[in-house]
Design a protein around this motif. Structure first.
Motif, PDB file in Angstrom:
ATOM      1  N   GLY A  16       0.795  -1.214   0.000  1.00  0.00           N
ATOM      2  CA  GLY A  16       0.000   0.000   0.000  1.00  0.00           C
ATOM      3  C   GLY A  16       0.836   1.276   0.000  1.00  0.00           C
ATOM      4  N   GLN A  17       2.117   1.122   0.275  1.00  0.00           N
ATOM      5  CA  GLN A  17       3.010   2.270   0.310  1.00  0.00           C
ATOM      6  C   GLN A  17       3.425   2.669  -1.110  1.00  0.00           C
ATOM      7  OE1 GLN A  17       6.422   1.363   2.760  1.00  0.00           O
ATOM      8  NE2 GLN A  17       7.363   3.373   2.490  1.00  0.00           N
ATOM      9  N   ASP A  18       3.721   3.939  -1.314  1.00  0.00           N
ATOM     10  CA  ASP A  18       4.246   4.420  -2.588  1.00  0.00           C
ATOM     11  C   ASP A  18       5.770   4.377  -2.549  1.00  0.00           C
ATOM     12  OD1 ASP A  18       1.814   7.143  -3.054  1.00  0.00           O
ATOM     13  OD2 ASP A  18       1.590   4.958  -3.061  1.00  0.00           O
ATOM     14  N   VAL A  19       6.396   4.049  -3.700  1.00  0.00           N
ATOM     15  CA  VAL A  19       7.857   4.055  -3.767  1.00  0.00           C
ATOM     16  C   VAL A  19       8.303   4.810  -5.012  1.00  0.00           C
ATOM     17  CG1 VAL A  19       8.100   1.872  -2.506  1.00  0.00           C
ATOM     18  CG2 VAL A  19       8.014   1.860  -5.013  1.00  0.00           C
ATOM     19  N   ALA A  20       9.533   5.321  -4.945  1.00  0.00           N
ATOM     20  CA  ALA A  20      10.136   6.014  -6.089  1.00  0.00           C
ATOM     21  C   ALA A  20      11.540   5.476  -6.282  1.00  0.00           C
ATOM     22  CB  ALA A  20      10.167   7.520  -5.854  1.00  0.00           C
ATOM     23  N   LEU A  21      11.816   5.004  -7.477  1.00  0.00           N
ATOM     24  CA  LEU A  21      13.116   4.424  -7.805  1.00  0.00           C
ATOM     25  C   LEU A  21      13.810   5.346  -8.793  1.00  0.00           C
ATOM     26  CD1 LEU A  21      11.893   0.742  -8.399  1.00  0.00           C
ATOM     27  CD2 LEU A  21      12.382   1.909  -6.237  1.00  0.00           C
ATOM     28  N   ARG A  22      15.076   5.611  -8.536  1.00  0.00           N
ATOM     29  CA  ARG A  22      15.806   6.603  -9.329  1.00  0.00           C
ATOM     30  C   ARG A  22      16.840   5.947 -10.233  1.00  0.00           C
ATOM     31  NH1 ARG A  22      17.866  12.259  -8.404  1.00  0.00           N
ATOM     32  NH2 ARG A  22      19.917  12.352  -9.412  1.00  0.00           N
ATOM     33  N   CYS A  23      17.002   6.523 -11.411  1.00  0.00           N
ATOM     34  CA  CYS A  23      18.021   6.052 -12.350  1.00  0.00           C
ATOM     35  C   CYS A  23      18.799   7.240 -12.885  1.00  0.00           C
ATOM     36  CB  CYS A  23      17.366   5.301 -13.515  1.00  0.00           C
ATOM     37  SG  CYS A  23      18.519   4.842 -14.831  1.00  0.00           S
ATOM     38  N   ASP A  24      20.119   7.194 -12.717  1.00  0.00           N
ATOM     39  CA  ASP A  24      21.022   8.190 -13.297  1.00  0.00           C
ATOM     40  C   ASP A  24      21.739   7.544 -14.472  1.00  0.00           C
ATOM     41  OD1 ASP A  24      21.070   9.407 -10.291  1.00  0.00           O
ATOM     42  OD2 ASP A  24      21.674  10.890 -11.786  1.00  0.00           O
ATOM     43  N   PRO A  25      21.351   7.885 -15.694  1.00  0.00           N
ATOM     44  CA  PRO A  25      21.979   7.228 -16.842  1.00  0.00           C
ATOM     45  C   PRO A  25      23.383   7.770 -17.087  1.00  0.00           C
ATOM     46  CG  PRO A  25      20.522   8.961 -17.590  1.00  0.00           C
ATOM     47  CD  PRO A  25      20.379   8.898 -16.084  1.00  0.00           C
ATOM     48  N   ILE A  26      24.071   7.164 -18.021  1.00  0.00           N
ATOM     49  CA  ILE A  26      25.376   7.669 -18.434  1.00  0.00           C
ATOM     50  C   ILE A  26      25.160   9.014 -19.136  1.00  0.00           C
ATOM     51  CG2 ILE A  26      27.333   7.249 -19.965  1.00  0.00           C
ATOM     52  CD1 ILE A  26      26.932   4.242 -19.395  1.00  0.00           C
ATOM     53  N   SER A  27      25.996   9.984 -18.805  1.00  0.00           N
ATOM     54  CA  SER A  27      25.846  11.322 -19.361  1.00  0.00           C
ATOM     55  C   SER A  27      25.863  11.287 -20.887  1.00  0.00           C
ATOM     56  CB  SER A  27      26.993  12.210 -18.847  1.00  0.00           C
ATOM     57  OG  SER A  27      26.899  13.492 -19.399  1.00  0.00           O
ATOM     58  N   GLY A  28      24.882  11.963 -21.472  1.00  0.00           N
ATOM     59  CA  GLY A  28      24.828  12.029 -22.933  1.00  0.00           C
ATOM     60  C   GLY A  28      24.022  10.922 -23.588  1.00  0.00           C
ATOM     61  N   HIS A  29      23.595   9.955 -22.791  1.00  0.00           N
ATOM     62  CA  HIS A  29      22.799   8.868 -23.358  1.00  0.00           C
ATOM     63  C   HIS A  29      21.362   9.329 -23.589  1.00  0.00           C
ATOM     64  CE1 HIS A  29      25.294   4.984 -22.577  1.00  0.00           C
ATOM     65  NE2 HIS A  29      25.982   5.933 -23.204  1.00  0.00           N
ATOM     66  N   VAL A  30      20.928   9.161 -24.823  1.00  0.00           N
ATOM     67  CA  VAL A  30      19.619   9.640 -25.247  1.00  0.00           C
ATOM     68  C   VAL A  30      18.509   8.679 -24.804  1.00  0.00           C
ATOM     69  CG1 VAL A  30      18.212  10.002 -27.310  1.00  0.00           C
ATOM     70  CG2 VAL A  30      20.530  10.926 -27.209  1.00  0.00           C
ATOM     71  N   SER A  31      18.788   7.401 -24.945  1.00  0.00           N
ATOM     72  CA  SER A  31      17.756   6.389 -24.675  1.00  0.00           C
ATOM     73  C   SER A  31      17.863   5.879 -23.252  1.00  0.00           C
ATOM     74  CB  SER A  31      17.914   5.212 -25.643  1.00  0.00           C
ATOM     75  OG  SER A  31      17.745   5.621 -26.984  1.00  0.00           O
ATOM     76  N   LEU A  32      16.700   5.677 -22.642  1.00  0.00           N
ATOM     77  CA  LEU A  32      16.651   5.145 -21.276  1.00  0.00           C
ATOM     78  C   LEU A  32      15.506   4.148 -21.202  1.00  0.00           C
ATOM     79  CD1 LEU A  32      17.188   6.979 -17.954  1.00  0.00           C
ATOM     80  CD2 LEU A  32      15.186   5.498 -18.217  1.00  0.00           C
ATOM     81  N   PHE A  33      15.788   3.014 -20.592  1.00  0.00           N
ATOM     82  CA  PHE A  33      14.823   1.914 -20.527  1.00  0.00           C
ATOM     83  C   PHE A  33      14.654   1.470 -19.078  1.00  0.00           C
ATOM     84  CE2 PHE A  33      15.341   1.134 -25.081  1.00  0.00           C
ATOM     85  CZ  PHE A  33      16.647   1.557 -25.314  1.00  0.00           C
ATOM     86  N   TRP A  34      13.446   1.059 -18.745  1.00  0.00           N
ATOM     87  CA  TRP A  34      13.175   0.424 -17.451  1.00  0.00           C
ATOM     88  C   TRP A  34      12.675  -0.996 -17.700  1.00  0.00           C
ATOM     89  CZ3 TRP A  34      14.181   2.056 -12.590  1.00  0.00           C
ATOM     90  CH2 TRP A  34      14.386   3.428 -12.366  1.00  0.00           C
TER      91      TRP A  34
END
Lengths: 113, 112
Positions: A16-34
């Motif tokens: 029931g709790q909310d969560v937030a997961l963070r992703c710091d990609p490699i600098s300059g990378h255009v595409s990001l996937f989860w």
């Protein structure tokens, strides 16, 4: 940074709790996937960004899942009202774009109790 | 979601034996990538195949892309204990952009 960084590495949430997961990609990378990876399974596609645009969110399992990348760099995957079936490793990957290799972070292991 | 099947699911080999995993898609692919994931680790990129019938080699690893661009294989010659892990193909179907979908994976155990 040298690679894709995800935080936290481990998260225990009460149902029931909310969560937030963070992703710091490699600098300059255009595409990001989860991706979501359950124990013993292959990574399941969740969503894909090109810069700040979310081009595909077809893999998000329900409307409790929400991802954003407002400035085209850091991304956050938010899960509202967590349920036990949300327990998994959440992987983030980034790449320079189409046709380039993707680099994965170490993942966030989410356990919902 | 996209269906990308891999066989076998598990493979146990004696050290020194060869190993092959096969990846099959129901749709034509723009490209296919291969990743290795060690227990407790994250997927690590091995290679990308783009052309029909393409064959690429990395030391003891040989990767092939089928003529119809619907299947691929990874062959390891003379396995070593360092080859242990799960091997995934990751496919980008034609017309879907840059996202890629992982296969079901083949878990390789090498017995010394």
């Amino acid at each position: 940074g040298a690679g894709v960084s995800q935080s936290p590495r481990y998260k225990v949430a009460k149902r029931g709790q909310d969560v937030a997961l963070r992703c710091d990609p490699i600098s300059g990378h255009v595409s990001l996937f989860w991706y979501q990876q359950a124990l013993g399974q292959g990574p399941e596609f969740l969503t894909y960004f090109q810069n700040e645009a979310q081009l595909d969110k077809s893999g998000l399992p329900s409307d409790r899942f929400f991802a954003e990348r407002p400035e085209g760099s850091v991304s956050t995957l938010k899960i509202q009202r967590t349920q036990q079936e949300d327990s998994a490793v959440y992987l983030c990957a980034s790449s320079l774009g189409g046709g380039f290799e993707a680099f994965f972070g170490q993942g966030t292991r989410l356990t919902v109790v | 979601g996209q269906q990308v099947m891999q066989i076998p699911q598990y493979q146990h080999v004696q050290e020194g034996e060869d190993f092959t995993t096969y990846c099959n898609s129901s749709t034509t692919l723009s490209n296919i990538q291969w990743y290795k994931q060690r227990p407790g680790g994250h997927p690590v990129f091995l290679i990308q195949l783009v052309k029909s019938g393409e064959v690429k080699k990395q030391k003891r690893l040989t990767f092939q892309f089928g003529e119809a661009k619907k299947n691929s294989s990874l062959h390891i010659t003379a396995t070593q204990t360092t080859d242990v892990g799960t091997y995934f193909c990751a496919a980008t179907p034609v017309g879907t952009g840059n996202q890629f979908y992982f296969g079901t994976g083949t878990s390789l155990t090498v017995i010394p």
